[in-house]
Design a protein around this motif. Structure first.
Motif, mmCIF file in Angstrom:
data_model
loop_
_atom_site.group_PDB
_atom_site.id
_atom_site.type_symbol
_atom_site.label_atom_id
_atom_site.label_comp_id
_atom_site.label_asym_id
_atom_site.label_seq_id
_atom_site.Cartn_x
_atom_site.Cartn_y
_atom_site.Cartn_z
ATOM 1 N N ARG A 72 -20.626 47.539 -24.964
ATOM 2 C CA ARG A 72 -21.554 48.444 -24.282
ATOM 3 C C ARG A 72 -21.241 49.892 -24.639
ATOM 4 O O ARG A 72 -22.157 50.710 -24.862
ATOM 5 N N THR A 73 -19.954 50.216 -24.711
ATOM 6 C CA THR A 73 -19.553 51.583 -25.056
ATOM 7 C C THR A 73 -19.986 51.925 -26.471
ATOM 8 O O THR A 73 -20.505 53.014 -26.746
ATOM 9 N N ALA A 74 -19.774 50.982 -27.405
ATOM 10 C CA ALA A 74 -20.147 51.226 -28.801
ATOM 11 C C ALA A 74 -21.650 51.478 -28.919
ATOM 12 O O ALA A 74 -22.085 52.396 -29.630
ATOM 13 N N VAL A 75 -22.449 50.673 -28.239
ATOM 14 C CA VAL A 75 -23.908 50.844 -28.305
ATOM 15 C C VAL A 75 -24.331 52.151 -27.640
ATOM 16 O O VAL A 75 -25.198 52.880 -28.146
ATOM 17 N N ALA A 76 -23.688 52.470 -26.512
ATOM 18 C CA ALA A 76 -24.047 53.703 -25.805
ATOM 19 C C ALA A 76 -23.714 54.936 -26.634
ATOM 20 O O ALA A 76 -24.464 55.917 -26.644
ATOM 21 N N ASP A 77 -22.599 54.879 -27.362
ATOM 22 C CA ASP A 77 -22.150 56.037 -28.137
ATOM 23 C C ASP A 77 -22.834 56.159 -29.493
ATOM 24 O O ASP A 77 -23.101 57.279 -29.958
ATOM 25 N N GLY A 78 -23.115 55.025 -30.133
ATOM 26 C CA GLY A 78 -23.622 55.093 -31.500
ATOM 27 C C GLY A 78 -24.854 54.277 -31.772
ATOM 28 O O GLY A 78 -25.290 54.166 -32.932
ATOM 29 N N GLY A 79 -25.429 53.645 -30.762
ATOM 30 C CA GLY A 79 -26.583 52.790 -30.968
ATOM 31 C C GLY A 79 -26.169 51.383 -31.366
ATOM 32 O O GLY A 79 -24.993 51.094 -31.632
ATOM 33 N N ALA A 80 -27.141 50.484 -31.417
ATOM 34 C CA ALA A 80 -26.843 49.077 -31.715
ATOM 35 C C ALA A 80 -26.167 48.899 -33.067
ATOM 36 O O ALA A 80 -25.346 47.996 -33.250
ATOM 37 N N ASP A 81 -26.482 49.767 -34.019
ATOM 38 C CA ASP A 81 -25.908 49.630 -35.350
ATOM 39 C C ASP A 81 -24.452 50.066 -35.418
ATOM 40 O O ASP A 81 -23.840 50.028 -36.487
ATOM 41 N N ALA A 82 -23.877 50.489 -34.283
ATOM 42 C CA ALA A 82 -22.450 50.783 -34.227
ATOM 43 C C ALA A 82 -21.627 49.528 -33.965
ATOM 44 O O ALA A 82 -20.411 49.597 -33.825
#
Length: 906
Positions: A304-314
């Motif tokens: 969730r943090t990765a998506v929140a910070d960089g979008g799904a492509d993170a």
């Protein structure tokens, strides 16, 4: 009765058998139990034991060596014949010690004696001939040997190793390794064939599997081997929840009662104390056991943090060629529907992605063109960039049998190993010059009138462009580029071009290059020029897949640019079909390939990486840079059996089950779906990858559907029409079904393109790609070219094969080098070497032989500690990003002398 069958009367009962069959087959077809201690239906008959005597048209004969004649009248059940067979058996038994018929010896001979009323008191020999316990998987008890020769014939006729012989005279004749020394030091490759065929227990598998063979076994679980891509059917015998023996299935579609050292014996890893049996979470720099709830919660928060910070492509995932089709399907569905990204890839990127791209461009589909059964019928085999004798032993053995029965053989391989030793023509190109080699062969096919003009006119395109290109590749120029003499080019082209039914089989020596896709397409040109694909005039172009499910992982859509069934994510029609089934929108932009994932991590653009069953720190190229990527990524999750080099860098390690503990299907190298079934329970808290994906989706509040693997395959068939006709129920019933299989009521297509090619215009496409040099060249600083590959006893990073008896058979990673180079660089055989490239350093043990050419060295990557893939570069195929494992410039030095020099300098 067909024209290829004849009718025989056995004790008054009419039976039909194939023309050319022995009387033994007819008698057994009539339901009469007949002993035949020297006979195995996988082998040529011997007729030496005389325990299968019958009366045929008045004459007493050995049924195993007497051909059945149409209309023959055979007696088998008469009392005098029973007595003759009993007497022959008693004579054999009388030369054996009593333990031959002991209750704990479940041998074929013991069964015959019990059914014939021959008691243990018949065995009266004192014994004393000794045995051989030197081998981890094969035990020899000479006192039980009856010199039937089955093991010798199995080794010669089925395996093709010729490691065994009969030695001694008369009653003292026994089996022995052909080298005259201990079994462990012989040429034996531990396929288990001798164990499987021995009728007396003279050759057995040590431990609980003693005496079990494919013809004599208790209840077992039928599954498909989880090592290489051959797809051997295996029967797993268990007791108390542990594997007792793994036996090759006599009716296995590909292996036909044969196996190799890995599938047959390398299951010790299952009970290794190093198995990860609880989730691990990194705290204060250390991985510590935690509950599944805590581990999954940590991963979910990180995603969730990765998506929140960089979008799904993170977020990115590397799925697994070791996992089942259903698991790969679920992983890519999770990434696309739960995370919302196409950032999913699998290890086919590192091996056969050029096959998918090249075969699709040439013919329309990403798989091999023909079934292996057809390939085996070829009268000329062109084997390129592959050493199946070691990397795919069951296929290697079947190909060798075909050659020994008269098929022509051309091998293109820089090394003199395996099938190359039996080749009519052995082409030894410099690494990285495949495209030029194939163009040289094509040049000869065209200039000498060996091409199929009708096929080219009616079913192919691109001939004018290719013809123009080939003017620049006459044999003399190709010889300069490749190092292959022009005379050998002519000989190979004429042998392939003059064959009635040629076949091409190739491996990673074609694909793992800077121009690997060009290599696949240029190789496909040869089959197109000959009209040997999609016709009855040949058996096409067929890649040997490396890992057990490398074909299936891609088939299921675990790729950044392709959906299940190879629909492009950029194709609105393919997307809409998947969206209709999944109920969500799918991203239109292709995702990251594996090398791009690592680059994104190093650049700080990737927030989470999920690695499923792949030890990328050991198997991926330029592995020091891979390690950098893992260290830079905020969240790294691994599904693993063991604490691999990759798992050591993970933040969360999830304990996964192995192929012997899970349910689903694999797809083998010739596109056959086969069932995988759990033979033993999962250890500790380990879960299947299928269950792990579901659990992680649930932790994120998502429901993936597909509650069972059977449901997942059925749903995949709705997304991808080429799989619609496949189901677990069908595979349980039929055993193996190839794709394409769009109709549950019709067979799959074993041979492709008989009516039209799957390209947009329905034609095969010739490729006119020029030869371009590899990414690296040797120079004064790095004068040797390194090629990497596999050894016979190990598999991939060795995580499974190093945890068992295979370690005794091949304990270290070696570097093979030519005697001239050993002399030039002061290297002794067996010396510890430091090997350096422009990218890293590795430590290997020198093995000096003429298998390699001067200026070339060969190393495997089965021991991560040796660091072979620290040497390999990030150069990759320009179309698919497949790494150039086969061409790395290196230098060598003697580690001991190097250390001594440093000490003296200090």
């Amino acid at each position: 009765m067909t024209g290829s069958e004849i009718e025989v009367a056995v004790d008054g009962t009419g039976v039909t058998v194939p023309e050319g069959a022995a009387l033994l087959a007819a008698v057994r077809a009539a339901g009469v139990e007949l002993p035949a201690l020297c006979s195995d239906d996988r082998l040529s008959p011997a007729g030496s034991c005389r325990t299968c005597l019958v009366r045929a048209d008045g004459s007493i004969v050995a049924a195993c060596v007497t051909p059945a004649a149409s209309g023959a009248r055979v007696e088998a059940a008469a009392d005098d014949l029973r007595q003759l067979r009993r007497d022959a058996t008693k004579l054999i038994v009388s030369a054996l010690p009593p333990r031959a018929l002991a209750g704990d010896n479940p041998s074929e001979l013991a069964d015959v004696c019990r059914s014939s009323g021959i008691g243990p008191d018949t065995a009266r020999a004192a014994g004393g001939r000794g045995g051989d316990d030197s081998h981890p998987y094969v035990h020899l008890d000479r006192d039980l040997c009856i010199a039937c020769g089955r093991c010798v014939r199995m080794c010669a006729e089925v395996q093709g190793t010729f490691a065994l012989t009969l030695t001694g005279r008369g009653a003292d004749t026994v089996v022995a390794p052909g080298n005259g020394g201990p079994w462990a030091e012989s040429d034996c490759v531990a396929c288990g064939g001798c164990v499987d065929t021995c009728p007396t227990g003279a050759i057995t598998e040590p431990g609980p599997g003693r005496g079990l063979t494919s013809a004599h076994r208790p209840a077992a679980t039928r599954t498909t081997c989880g090592y290489c891509g051959v797809g051997c059917a295996l029967d797993v015998v268990t007791s108390g929840g542990e594997v007792t023996a793994v036996l090759p299935a006599r009716d296995g579609p590909v292996n036909r009662g044969h196996a190799c050292v890995k599938g047959r014996f390398a299951h010790g890893y299952l009970t290794s104390p190093e198995r990860i049996v609880r989730p691990l979470l990194r705290r204060d720099g250390r991985l510590e056991p935690v509950s599944w709830e805590e581990a999954l919660g940590h991963v979910a928060r990180g995603l969730r943090t990765a998506v929140a910070d960089g979008g799904a492509d993170a977020v990115a995932a590397i799925s697994s060629a070791r996992a089942t089709n259903e698991e790969n399907y679920l992983v890519q569905k999770f990434m696309r529907t739960v995370i919302g990204t196409n950032n999913v890839d699998n290890c086919s990127r590192l091996c056969h992605s050029p096959s998918a791209a090249g075969l699709t461009a040439s013919f329309g589909l990403s798989g091999g063109t023909d079934s292996f059964d057809d390939v085996e019928r070829s009268d000329c085999l062109l084997v390129v960039g592959a050493n199946p004798v070691e990397a795919h032993p069951v296929v290697g053995a079947r190909l060798l049998r075909r050659v020994l029965h008269g098929a022509g053989l051309i091998v293109a391989d820089p090394r003199a190993v395996g099938l190359a030793l039996h080749a009519d023509v052995h082409l030894r190109p410099r690494p990285g010059t495949n495209v030029a080699l194939f163009h040289g062969l094509a040049h000869v096919l065209l200039t000498e009138g060996l091409a199929d003009e009708e096929f080219l006119r009616e079913r192919a395109t691109g001939l004018p462009e290719l013809t123009g290109l080939l003017e620049d590749y006459p044999p003399d120029r190709v010889a300069e580029i490749t190092g292959v003499p022009a005379a050998d080019l002519f000989a190979a082209a004429r042998l392939y071009g003059g064959a009635e039914r040629p076949a091409v089989v190739y491996g990673l020596g074609v694909t793992e290059h800077l121009h690997g896709t060009d290599g696949v397409r240029s190789l496909a040109n040869l089959a197109i020029l000959r009209g040997a694909v999609g016709t009855d005039r040949g058996y096409g172009v067929n890649p040997l897949r490396g890992q057990n499910n490398v074909q299936g992982a891609s088939d299921m859509g675990a790729l950044p640019d392709l959906l299940p069934g190879y629909g492009k994510v950029t194709d609105p029609g393919a997307r809409s079909r998947a969206e209709a089934v999944w109920g969500v929108r799918i991203p239109e932009r292709p995702g990251l390939r594996i090398p791009d994932m690592f680059a994104a991590a190093r650049a700080g653009e990737l927030g989470a990486l999920w690695v499923i069953g792949e030890d990328v720190c050991a198997t991926d190229p330029d592995s020091d840079r891979v390690t950098e990527a893992l260290r830079a990524c905020p969240l790294v999750v691994c599904n693993e059996l063991f604490l691999s080099e990759t798992a050591r860098h993970a933040d969360v390690v999830l304990p996964a089950t192995s192929w012997l503990e899970k349910d689903g299907t694999f797809v083998n190298f010739d596109r056959r779906f086969q069932r995988v079934r759990p033979a033993v329970p999962a250890p500790g808290e380990a879960r299947s990858d299928f269950a792990i994906v579901h659990a992680l989706a649930a932790a994120l509040g998502a429901d993936l559907g597909c509650p069972t693997p059977a449901h997942a395959l059925a749903e995949c068939g709705r997304v991808a029409p080429v799989f619609t006709g496949l189901s677990h129920e069908r595979l349980d019933r039929e055993g193996a079904v190839p794709w394409p299989c769009p109709d549950p009521g019709r067979p799959g297509e074993a041979k492709l393109y008989e009516e039209r090619f799957a390209t947009p215009d329905g034609r095969a496409h010739l490729c006119a790609a020029p030869y371009l040099p590899p990414g690296e060249q040797p120079d004064d600083d790095y004068p040797l070219l390194l090629v990497t590959g596999r050894r016979w006893a190990h598999y991939n990073s060795g995580s499974m094969t190093r945890r068992g008896g295979n370690l005794a058979l091949d304990p270290v990673d070696h570097l093979d080098l030519h005697p001239d180079d050993a002399a030039r660089y002061g290297v002794r055989d067996g010396a510890q070497l430091t090997v350096e490239s422009r990218h890293g350093r590795a430590r290997l043990i020198a093995r000096v032989s003429e298998q390699t050419s001067p200026g070339q060295v060969f190393g495997s990557f089965h021991f991560p500690a040796s660091g072979v893939n620290r040497l390999t570069s990030e150069h990759a195929d320009t179309v698919t990003s497949c790494p150039e494992y086969k061409v790395t410039a290196v230098r060598v030095s003697d580690t001991v002398h190097e250390a001594a020099g440093r000490g003296a300098g200090g």
